[in-house]
Design an enzyme around this catalytic site. Structure first.
Site, PDB file in Angstrom:
ATOM      1  N   ARG A 116      -3.439  -7.064  14.261  1.00 17.25           N
ATOM      2  CA  ARG A 116      -2.603  -6.032  14.882  1.00 17.25           C
ATOM      3  C   ARG A 116      -3.119  -4.664  14.456  1.00 17.25           C
ATOM      4  NH1 ARG A 116      -0.284  -4.433  10.037  1.00 17.25           N
ATOM      5  NH2 ARG A 116       0.098  -6.134   8.598  1.00 17.25           N
ATOM      6  N   LYS A 136       0.819  -1.215   0.000  1.00 14.33           N
ATOM      7  CA  LYS A 136       0.000   0.000   0.000  1.00 14.33           C
ATOM      8  C   LYS A 136       0.856   1.270   0.000  1.00 14.33           C
ATOM      9  CE  LYS A 136      -3.047  -2.784   2.792  1.00 14.33           C
ATOM     10  NZ  LYS A 136      -3.248  -3.265   4.159  1.00 14.33           N
TER      11      LYS A 136
HETATM   12  P1  ADP Z   1      -0.484  -2.692   6.727  1.00  9.29           P
HETATM   13  O1  ADP Z   1      -1.789  -3.002   6.132  1.00  9.29           O
HETATM   14  O2  ADP Z   1      -0.525  -2.433   8.172  1.00  9.29           O
HETATM   15  O3  ADP Z   1       0.243  -1.694   5.954  1.00  9.29           O
HETATM   16  P2  ADP Z   1       1.588  -4.396   5.757  1.00  9.29           P
HETATM   17  O4  ADP Z   1       1.347  -5.804   5.323  1.00  9.29           O
HETATM   18  O5  ADP Z   1       1.934  -3.400   4.727  1.00  9.29           O
HETATM   19  O6  ADP Z   1       0.291  -4.031   6.575  1.00  9.29           O
HETATM   20  O7  ADP Z   1       2.699  -4.437   6.895  1.00  9.29           O
HETATM   21  C1  ADP Z   1       2.919  -3.413   7.833  1.00  9.29           C
HETATM   22  C2  ADP Z   1       4.352  -3.410   8.235  1.00  9.29           C
HETATM   23  O8  ADP Z   1       4.748  -4.640   8.750  1.00  9.29           O
HETATM   24  C3  ADP Z   1       5.274  -3.095   7.102  1.00  9.29           C
HETATM   25  O9  ADP Z   1       6.302  -2.301   7.613  1.00  9.29           O
HETATM   26  C4  ADP Z   1       5.774  -4.460   6.661  1.00  9.29           C
HETATM   27  O10 ADP Z   1       7.060  -4.363   6.100  1.00  9.29           O
HETATM   28  C5  ADP Z   1       5.786  -5.197   7.966  1.00  9.29           C
HETATM   29  N1  ADP Z   1       5.463  -6.617   7.848  1.00  9.29           N
HETATM   30  C6  ADP Z   1       4.292  -7.168   7.480  1.00  9.29           C
HETATM   31  N2  ADP Z   1       4.328  -8.499   7.559  1.00  9.29           N
HETATM   32  C7  ADP Z   1       5.566  -8.827   7.985  1.00  9.29           C
HETATM   33  C8  ADP Z   1       6.223 -10.051   8.282  1.00  9.29           C
HETATM   34  N3  ADP Z   1       5.607 -11.239   8.171  1.00  9.29           N
HETATM   35  N4  ADP Z   1       7.499  -9.997   8.711  1.00  9.29           N
HETATM   36  C9  ADP Z   1       8.118  -8.811   8.855  1.00  9.29           C
HETATM   37  N5  ADP Z   1       7.545  -7.628   8.608  1.00  9.29           N
HETATM   38  C10 ADP Z   1       6.296  -7.625   8.175  1.00  9.29           C
HETATM   39 MG    MG Z   2      -2.579  -7.902   3.392  1.00  4.53          MG
END
Ligand code: ADP
Ligand code: MG
Ligand code: ADP
Length: 464
Positions: free
Chosen positions: A292, A237
């Site tokens: 989360r 995103k």
């Molecule tokens: P959101 O919808 O909250 O943006 P994202 O999937 O983009 O969710 O993830 C949010 C943050 O967490 C980002 O900084 C991403 O890099 C990190 N992140 C998400 N999943 C993981 C994972 N399995 N391991 C490490 N970092 C993660």
């Molecule tokens: Mg997703």
């Protein structure tokens, strides 16, 4: 209420949570790596403690060090933020065994939703639409070929333990299948320590719509409306807005009801998000649940007036939700731009270093959630997102104009950022009409993005 909370994170989300705690008269403990020794979250916290070197596995992902820090500083609860250990059931277990409270759902829920193929199966069992695909994980190439032959191409191979858009592979023809299957498995293993994958039909030109949930420990569950997160690059995103600009009211209500149903199904507690994709015909499918706080929780706060970080803390403290579904009254329109340290003219290469000079916009209903200051060091060890510019307007057009004006004021010198990219998006005709899906950015970047550049040139004086 808790007297002291340890925030097991860094960057803007650590700052966000520390502020919420202090407003609730709760003391805070910041943890940090040596790489972050001068970072804003440390300055704001009541107390801070260094937990190791820059490498995440030695600091922000190091469970024993974080738990020890909480015990040493007499914290009663741990807020994990997003990323890092926020969706790690082993960490939740350890926190509980040490007599501390984890601010988030139960470990069983995290484990269930963290296994994305298992979550899909659960939805199927409960008549919640999912994109057609495999029942559970796919173990070998022959099985994969059979499933893909049945559901038809294109398909998307996804990591069962995945997140953050990683481990995914889109496959258009059978002859590419074996190569991409192995690629997806090895990337999943490298990113998530687990090479299990599953497959789904790849929906062409979908929209990503997600619903924010709040659930207390007394069985009350509500939703706070939807966010449209279809402006993405490589499945990540970039810009989000609430409410979605093009969603029929009946579908909006159905998504809200379905998200609450899913939360109830898994015994959900605390804040969470149910993600859906909507195809070109307007049918919706469950994508995944994030157990989360999310990066884009802010825009929901702007339109509901509810502080989600504070609600998380109250729920963890056994309090009942202060709102019923009928109390949720959405007002106006909110947009968030994720400001990343990256060079949009060099294939989005991360840009790191020391921030020299900043100008942060202000004004009515303008919010900038960040950890950067003059002379802040942006480390290559962590995520490239350095701040989130958030606005709220009385309606979508006012929000767009406010965001354009705020972006014109926002200056961050010393590293490259994607501010100009956002400026271009906010001036794009299709965006303004709300006429976009998850392919929007890719199409604009490879084709008629020239107009974006010209727009940027006139405002930033840089030649493209
Ligand atoms: P959101 O919808 O909250 O943006 P994202 O999937 O983009 O969710 O993830 C949010 C943050 O967490 C980002 O900084 C991403 O890099 C990190 N992140 C998400 N999943 C993981 C994972 N399995 N391991 C490490 N970092 C993660
Ligand atoms: Mg997703
Ligand atoms: P992550 O855990 O990395 O956030 P998601 O399953 O939420 O993974 O998917 C991230 C993005 O990938 C979605 O927002 C969407 O743009 C794209 N995507 C995922 N599954 C599909 C699909 N079946 N068809 C089309 N796009 C998809």
């Amino acid at each position: 209420m808790f007297k002291r909370i340890l925030v097991a994170n860094r960057g803007e989300i650590a700052v966000r949570i520390i502020r919420a705690c202090h407003e609730m008269d709760i003391e805070t403990v910041a943890i940090y790596s040596t790489e972050d020794k001068d970072s804003l979250h440390i300055k704001l916290a009541t107390e801070s403690i260094c937990i190791g070197p820059g490498k995440p596995s030695e600091s922000y992902l190091n469970m024993p060090r974080i738990i020890n820090a909480a015990i040493l500083t007499k914290a009663e609860a741990i807020h994990p933020g997003y990323g890092f250990l926020s969706e790690n059931e082993e960490f939740v277990d350890l926190v509980n065994k040490c007599g501390l409270t984890f601010i988030g759902p139960k470990k069983e829920t995290i484990a269930l939703m963290g296994n994305k193929s298992r979550a899909r199966e659960l939805m199927l069992e409960n008549n919640i639409p999912v994109v057609s695909g495999s029942n559970g994980n796919v173990d070998n190439i022959n099985e994969l070929k059979d499933i893909c032959g049945e559901i038809g191409y294109p398909v998307i191979i996804k990591a069962s333990s995945g997140g953050g858009g990683r481990g995914m592979r889109i496959v258009f023809e059978e002859k590419e299948l074996e190569k991409e299957f192995l690629n997806s498995k090895s990337e999943s293993k490298a990113c998530f320590g687990d090479d299990k994958v599953y497959v789904e039909k790849y929906i062409v030109n979908p929209r990503h719509i997600e619903v924010q949930i709040l659930a207390d420990r007394h069985g009350n569950i509500i939703h706070l409306g939807e966010r449209d997160c279809s402006i993405q690059r490589r499945n990540q995103k970039i810009l989000e807005e609430a409410p979605s600009p093009r969603l029929e009211q009946s579908l909006r209500e159905e998504l809200g009801r379905t998200a609450v149903k899913i939360a109830r199904l898994v015994g959900y507690i605390n804040a969470g998000t149910v993600e859906f994709i909507i195809d070109e015909e307007g049918s919706f499918y469950f994508l995944e649940m994030n157990t989360r706080i999310q990066v884009e929780h802010t825009i929901t706060e702007m339109v509901t007036g509810i502080d989600i970080a504070k609600e998380q803390i109250k729920i963890a403290n056994n309090m009942k939700l202060s709102y019923e579904q009928k109390d949720i009254d959405l007002q106006g329109h909110s947009i968030q731009c994720r400001i990343n340290g990256e060079d949009i003219f060099k294939d989005f290469l991360p840009s790191t270093g020391t921030i020299k000079n900043t100008n942060i916009p202000g004004g009515f209903n303008i919010r900038f959630d960040t950890y950067i200051e003059n002379n802040s060091y942006i480390s290559p060890y962590y995520d490239s997102m350095i701040g989130k510019l958030i606005v709220k307007g009385e309606n979508r057009l006012e929000a767009i104009k406010k965001m354009r004006t705020a972006l014109e004021e926002l200056r961050i010198e010393g590293i490259e950022t994607n501010i100009e990219l956002h400026y271009g998006i906010l001036h794009d005709f299709d965006f303004v009409k709300g006429n976009y899906n998850t392919s929007f950015l890719e199409k604009k970047l490879s084709g008629d993005f020239r107009d974006f550049y010209l727009e940027m040139e006139s405002h930033y004086g840089r030649k493209y």
